[in-house]
Motif scaffolding. Structure first.
Motif, PDB file in Angstrom:
ATOM      1  N   LEU A 162       1.311 -12.191   5.531  1.00 41.57           N
ATOM      2  CA  LEU A 162       1.017 -13.259   6.489  1.00 41.57           C
ATOM      3  C   LEU A 162       1.867 -14.505   6.258  1.00 41.57           C
ATOM      4  CD1 LEU A 162      -2.860 -13.058   6.852  1.00 41.57           C
ATOM      5  CD2 LEU A 162      -1.124 -12.465   8.556  1.00 41.57           C
ATOM      6  N   ASP A 163       2.212 -14.748   5.003  1.00 37.00           N
ATOM      7  CA  ASP A 163       2.952 -15.985   4.722  1.00 37.00           C
ATOM      8  C   ASP A 163       4.462 -15.755   4.603  1.00 37.00           C
ATOM      9  OD1 ASP A 163       2.909 -14.573   2.406  1.00 37.00           O
ATOM     10  OD2 ASP A 163       2.113 -16.176   1.146  1.00 37.00           O
ATOM     11  N   GLU A 164       4.927 -14.574   4.982  1.00 32.85           N
ATOM     12  CA  GLU A 164       6.373 -14.317   4.896  1.00 32.85           C
ATOM     13  C   GLU A 164       7.101 -15.071   6.011  1.00 32.85           C
ATOM     14  OE1 GLU A 164       7.206 -10.099   4.353  1.00 32.85           O
ATOM     15  OE2 GLU A 164       9.273 -10.423   5.015  1.00 32.85           O
ATOM     16  N   PRO A 165       8.154 -15.813   5.676  1.00 29.26           N
ATOM     17  CA  PRO A 165       8.857 -16.575   6.720  1.00 29.26           C
ATOM     18  C   PRO A 165       9.783 -15.667   7.526  1.00 29.26           C
ATOM     19  CG  PRO A 165       9.813 -17.026   4.569  1.00 29.26           C
ATOM     20  CD  PRO A 165       8.712 -16.037   4.339  1.00 29.26           C
ATOM     21  N   VAL A 166       9.279 -15.166   8.648  1.00 27.83           N
ATOM     22  CA  VAL A 166      10.051 -14.176   9.400  1.00 27.83           C
ATOM     23  C   VAL A 166      10.465 -14.646  10.791  1.00 27.83           C
ATOM     24  CG1 VAL A 166       9.315 -12.021   8.325  1.00 27.83           C
ATOM     25  CG2 VAL A 166       7.844 -13.117  10.029  1.00 27.83           C
ATOM     26  N   ILE A 167       9.912 -15.754  11.275  1.00 27.77           N
ATOM     27  CA  ILE A 167      10.210 -16.182  12.648  1.00 27.77           C
ATOM     28  C   ILE A 167      11.327 -17.224  12.623  1.00 27.77           C
ATOM     29  CG2 ILE A 167       9.245 -17.100  14.805  1.00 27.77           C
ATOM     30  CD1 ILE A 167       7.689 -14.675  13.978  1.00 27.77           C
ATOM     31  N   PRO A 168      12.458 -16.939  13.272  1.00 31.57           N
ATOM     32  CA  PRO A 168      13.537 -17.921  13.317  1.00 31.57           C
ATOM     33  C   PRO A 168      13.160 -19.132  14.174  1.00 31.57           C
ATOM     34  CG  PRO A 168      14.239 -15.799  14.222  1.00 31.57           C
ATOM     35  CD  PRO A 168      12.772 -15.715  14.009  1.00 31.57           C
ATOM     36  N   ILE A 169      13.841 -20.220  13.980  1.00 30.84           N
ATOM     37  CA  ILE A 169      13.552 -21.432  14.756  1.00 30.84           C
ATOM     38  C   ILE A 169      13.662 -21.153  16.254  1.00 30.84           C
ATOM     39  CG2 ILE A 169      14.404 -23.759  15.310  1.00 30.84           C
ATOM     40  CD1 ILE A 169      15.168 -23.978  12.311  1.00 30.84           C
ATOM     41  N   ASP A 170      14.714 -20.395  16.618  1.00 29.61           N
ATOM     42  CA  ASP A 170      14.922 -20.109  18.041  1.00 29.61           C
ATOM     43  C   ASP A 170      14.037 -18.954  18.504  1.00 29.61           C
ATOM     44  OD1 ASP A 170      16.748 -22.101  18.757  1.00 29.61           O
ATOM     45  OD2 ASP A 170      18.427 -20.977  17.928  1.00 29.61           O
ATOM     46  N   GLU A 171      12.751 -19.176  18.557  1.00 24.88           N
ATOM     47  CA  GLU A 171      11.789 -18.183  19.057  1.00 24.88           C
ATOM     48  C   GLU A 171      11.083 -18.854  20.223  1.00 24.88           C
ATOM     49  OE1 GLU A 171       8.846 -16.905  19.724  1.00 24.88           O
ATOM     50  OE2 GLU A 171       8.821 -14.854  18.927  1.00 24.88           O
ATOM     51  N   ARG A 172      11.008 -18.173  21.362  1.00 25.39           N
ATOM     52  CA  ARG A 172      10.527 -18.870  22.560  1.00 25.39           C
ATOM     53  C   ARG A 172       9.027 -19.183  22.536  1.00 25.39           C
ATOM     54  NH1 ARG A 172      14.278 -19.281  27.035  1.00 25.39           N
ATOM     55  NH2 ARG A 172      12.524 -19.388  28.491  1.00 25.39           N
ATOM     56  N   ALA A 173       8.265 -18.437  21.745  1.00 26.76           N
ATOM     57  CA  ALA A 173       6.848 -18.802  21.620  1.00 26.76           C
ATOM     58  C   ALA A 173       6.742 -20.126  20.873  1.00 26.76           C
ATOM     59  CB  ALA A 173       6.087 -17.724  20.874  1.00 26.76           C
ATOM     60  N   HIS A 174       7.551 -20.231  19.846  1.00 26.47           N
ATOM     61  CA  HIS A 174       7.560 -21.404  18.991  1.00 26.47           C
ATOM     62  C   HIS A 174       8.066 -22.639  19.766  1.00 26.47           C
ATOM     63  CE1 HIS A 174       8.721 -23.992  15.726  1.00 26.47           C
ATOM     64  NE2 HIS A 174       9.980 -23.750  15.885  1.00 26.47           N
ATOM     65  N   ASN A 188       0.854  -1.178   0.000  1.00 23.53           N
ATOM     66  CA  ASN A 188       0.000   0.000   0.000  1.00 23.53           C
ATOM     67  C   ASN A 188       0.890   1.227   0.000  1.00 23.53           C
ATOM     68  OD1 ASN A 188       0.793   0.585   2.590  1.00 23.53           O
ATOM     69  ND2 ASN A 188      -1.144   0.045   3.549  1.00 23.53           N
ATOM     70  N   GLU A 189       0.271   2.411   0.050  1.00 25.40           N
ATOM     71  CA  GLU A 189       1.070   3.617  -0.156  1.00 25.40           C
ATOM     72  C   GLU A 189       2.092   3.853   0.957  1.00 25.40           C
ATOM     73  OE1 GLU A 189      -2.362   6.650   1.546  1.00 25.40           O
ATOM     74  OE2 GLU A 189      -2.103   6.250  -0.583  1.00 25.40           O
ATOM     75  N   LYS A 190       1.883   3.224   2.122  1.00 27.75           N
ATOM     76  CA  LYS A 190       2.862   3.373   3.205  1.00 27.75           C
ATOM     77  C   LYS A 190       3.937   2.292   3.141  1.00 27.75           C
ATOM     78  CE  LYS A 190       0.015   5.735   6.497  1.00 27.75           C
ATOM     79  NZ  LYS A 190      -0.714   5.653   7.739  1.00 27.75           N
ATOM     80  N   GLY A 191       3.888   1.483   2.093  1.00 25.90           N
ATOM     81  CA  GLY A 191       4.901   0.449   1.959  1.00 25.90           C
ATOM     82  C   GLY A 191       4.579  -0.793   2.760  1.00 25.90           C
ATOM     83  N   ALA A 192       3.395  -0.849   3.369  1.00 24.61           N
ATOM     84  CA  ALA A 192       3.047  -2.032   4.154  1.00 24.61           C
ATOM     85  C   ALA A 192       2.606  -3.147   3.223  1.00 24.61           C
ATOM     86  CB  ALA A 192       1.914  -1.707   5.104  1.00 24.61           C
ATOM     87  N   THR A 193       2.900  -4.353   3.636  1.00 21.83           N
ATOM     88  CA  THR A 193       2.504  -5.494   2.835  1.00 21.83           C
ATOM     89  C   THR A 193       1.115  -5.922   3.263  1.00 21.83           C
ATOM     90  OG1 THR A 193       4.799  -6.111   2.898  1.00 21.83           O
ATOM     91  CG2 THR A 193       3.269  -7.763   2.130  1.00 21.83           C
ATOM     92  N   GLN A 194       0.228  -6.123   2.325  1.00 18.23           N
ATOM     93  CA  GLN A 194      -1.125  -6.511   2.705  1.00 18.23           C
ATOM     94  C   GLN A 194      -1.721  -7.448   1.660  1.00 18.23           C
ATOM     95  OE1 GLN A 194      -3.697  -3.007   0.608  1.00 18.23           O
ATOM     96  NE2 GLN A 194      -3.953  -3.368   2.749  1.00 18.23           N
ATOM     97  N   SER A 195      -2.753  -8.146   2.043  1.00 20.24           N
ATOM     98  CA  SER A 195      -3.468  -8.966   1.080  1.00 20.24           C
ATOM     99  C   SER A 195      -4.893  -9.084   1.576  1.00 20.24           C
ATOM    100  CB  SER A 195      -2.839 -10.354   0.971  1.00 20.24           C
ATOM    101  OG  SER A 195      -3.290 -11.159   2.041  1.00 20.24           O
ATOM    102  N   ALA A 196      -5.722  -9.762   0.792  1.00 18.40           N
ATOM    103  CA  ALA A 196      -7.123  -9.935   1.193  1.00 18.40           C
ATOM    104  C   ALA A 196      -7.245 -10.759   2.463  1.00 18.40           C
ATOM    105  CB  ALA A 196      -7.889 -10.608   0.058  1.00 18.40           C
ATOM    106  N   ASP A 197      -6.218 -11.557   2.762  1.00 14.94           N
ATOM    107  CA  ASP A 197      -6.268 -12.410   3.955  1.00 14.94           C
ATOM    108  C   ASP A 197      -5.910 -11.658   5.221  1.00 14.94           C
ATOM    109  OD1 ASP A 197      -6.742 -14.492   2.195  1.00 14.94           O
ATOM    110  OD2 ASP A 197      -4.601 -14.881   1.949  1.00 14.94           O
ATOM    111  N   GLY A 198      -5.209 -10.544   5.068  1.00 11.57           N
ATOM    112  CA  GLY A 198      -4.823  -9.782   6.239  1.00 11.57           C
ATOM    113  C   GLY A 198      -3.371  -9.373   6.171  1.00 11.57           C
ATOM    114  N   ILE A 199      -2.900  -8.749   7.260  1.00  9.16           N
ATOM    115  CA  ILE A 199      -1.493  -8.363   7.308  1.00  9.16           C
ATOM    116  C   ILE A 199      -0.877  -8.871   8.598  1.00  9.16           C
ATOM    117  CG2 ILE A 199      -1.816  -6.280   5.919  1.00  9.16           C
ATOM    118  CD1 ILE A 199      -1.411  -4.716   8.591  1.00  9.16           C
ATOM    119  N   GLY A 200       0.434  -8.936   8.600  1.00  4.35           N
ATOM    120  CA  GLY A 200       1.147  -9.385   9.786  1.00  4.35           C
ATOM    121  C   GLY A 200       2.154  -8.351  10.242  1.00  4.35           C
TER     122      GLY A 200
END
Ligand code: PDD
Length: 309
Positions: free
Chosen positions: A40-52, A19-31
Motif C-alpha cells: 500500500l505504501d509503495e510509491p508507484v504513481i507518477p506525478i503525471d497521472e490524470r486521477a492525481h 505471499n507464495e504467489k509473490g504478491a506484496t501484502q501486509s496487515a493493512d491490505g494490498i494494492g
C-alpha cells in the motif's frame, strides 16, 4: 494463502511480506497499480497521472463478505456506466476485471474486506484534452472493521442538513469528491456523524450514502436521476421493501418530510442500512430503533441477502 500469516496481527506500518504467489501484502491490505500487486505504501504513481492531477476517473467500492465480493455484477455494471458517461475506455474486459478483483481478495487473505478500485484516463504529461494513452487501474483491498459500522447500525446516526454543492452528474461515481469531503468534515466539526445534502429545497442523499425515510408504511427515497448516485444498497433495499410490507415511492421530498418521518435511514455498501436519529439537533425517526421497526427488518433482510449467495 499467505506464507507469513503472523503479519496479520501487526499494526499500521507493518512491513510488507511476500505471499507464495509473490504478491506484496501486509496487515493493512494490498494494492494494485500499473499492472501489478504492490504494498500500500509503495510509491508507484507518477506525478503525471490524470486521477492525481484532474480527478479524471471513476471508482467503485465493493464489500467482501466471507471472501466473496458482494453484488459484484451490479458494481461492475455501474463501473461500466460511469466509464461510458465520461468517455473512458477500459483496457480490460469485464471478465478480466472480475478475475483481478477475485485475485486481489485471495492474495489479501482477508475474508471481511473492502475492495476499492478506480480507473483514470492514464499516465501522461498534464494537458486538458483526452490523451491517447491507456487508462490506469488501481485497486486496494483492506480488512474491514465491521464493529464500527455495527455501532452505527444499532444506535443510529446524528446528521446535519447541508447545501448540495456538487455538480449536476452525481450518478457518475466520479473521483471528484471535494464537495463530499468538505461537507463530511463540516458535519464532523459540528460534532455529528454526517450530512444530508439538500439541492433546491429537495433532499438528495448523504455525503457517501443514499437516504430514505418511512412514513405510514411507505418507503420514500429520491428517484435514481442525475442528482444522486444510483446506490446498489438502495436498489437492494427497494427490492426487499415489498417483502416486509412496505410500499415504495421514488419521488423527491423536502427536509420537512424527513424531519416528520416515522423512520429515517441511510444506505451504503460499507455501512449497509443505518438509522438516522437526529437532524440539525432535533430528534427524528426514533421509531427506527425499536426491534420490530421497518429499518430493523430491512437490516435483517439485507443480511439475509449476504448469506444466501
Ligand atoms: N459511497 N451516494 C454516494 C454519494 C456515495 O458515495 C455512496 C457510496 C452511495 C451508496 O452507494 P452504494 O450503496 O452503491 O455503496 C450513495 C462509497 C461506499 C464510498 O464512496 O466510499
Amino acid at each position: 494463502m499467505p506464507i507469513e500469516t503472523e503479519q496479520k496481527g501487526a499494526g499500521a506500518g507493518a512491513v510488507a511480506t511476500q505471499n507464495e504467489k509473490g504478491a506484496t501484502q501486509s496487515a493493512d491490505g494490498i494494492g494494485y497499480a500499473r499492472g501489478r500487486f504492490v504494498a500500500l505504501d509503495e510509491p508507484v504513481i507518477p506525478i503525471d497521472e490524470r486521477a492525481h492531477q484532474f480527478g479524471d476517473g471513476i471508482y467503485e467500492v465493493i464489500r467482501v463478505y466471507g471472501r466473496r465480493p458482494h453484488l459484484i455484477e451490479a458494481h461492475l455494471d455501474r463501473f461500466e456506466r460511469s466509464a461510458a458517461a465520461i468517455s473512458l475506455a477500459q483496457e480490460r474486459t469485464r471478465g478480466e476485471l472480475a478475475q483481478l478483483i477475485d485475485d486481489a481478495i485471495e492474495r489479501s487473505g482477508f475474508s471481511e474486506a473492502q475492495v476499492y478500485f478506480q480507473l483514470s484516463r492514464g499516465i501522461v504529461k498534464r494537458d486538458h484534452p483526452f490523451p491517447a494513452v491507456p487508462s490506469h487501474l488501481t485497486m486496494t483491498v483492506r480488512p474491514i472493521d465491521d464493529a464500527k459500522f455495527q455501532g452505527i447500525r444499532e444506535r443510529g446516526q446524528r446528521m446535519i442538513l447541508a447545501p448540495d454543492i456538487r455538480w449536476q452528474w452525481c450518478y457518475i461515481k466520479s473521483l471528484n469528491l471535494l464537495p463530499n469531503i468538505l461537507t463530511k468534515q463540516k458535519a464532523l466539526d459540528a460534532g455529528v456523524n454526517d450530512a444530508i445534502f439538500v439541492r433546491d429545497g429537495w433532499v438528495t442523499e448523504g455525503t457517501s450514502s443514499n437516504v430514505g425515510f418511512i412514513s405510514g408504511g411507505v418507503l420514500h427515497t429520491h428517484p435514481a436521476d442525475e442528482h444522486i448516485l444510483h446506490g446498489i444498497t438502495r436498489q437492494v433495499v427497494l427490492s426487499l421493501a415489498g417483502q416486509i410490507g412496505l410500499r415504495v415511492s421514488e419521488t423527491r421530498f423536502t427536509p420537512e418530510s424527513l424531519m416528520a418521518a416515522d423512520e429515517v435511514f441511510t444506505m451504503s455498501t460499507v455501512t449497509e442500512i443505518a438509522p438516522v436519529v437526529e437532524i440539525d439537533g432535533q430528534f427524528v425517526g426514533q421509531a427506527a430503533l425499536a426491534d420490530d421497526s421497518f429499518v430493523r427488518r430491512l437490516q435483517r433482510a439485507y443480511r439475509q441477502t449476504v448469506s444466501v449467495h
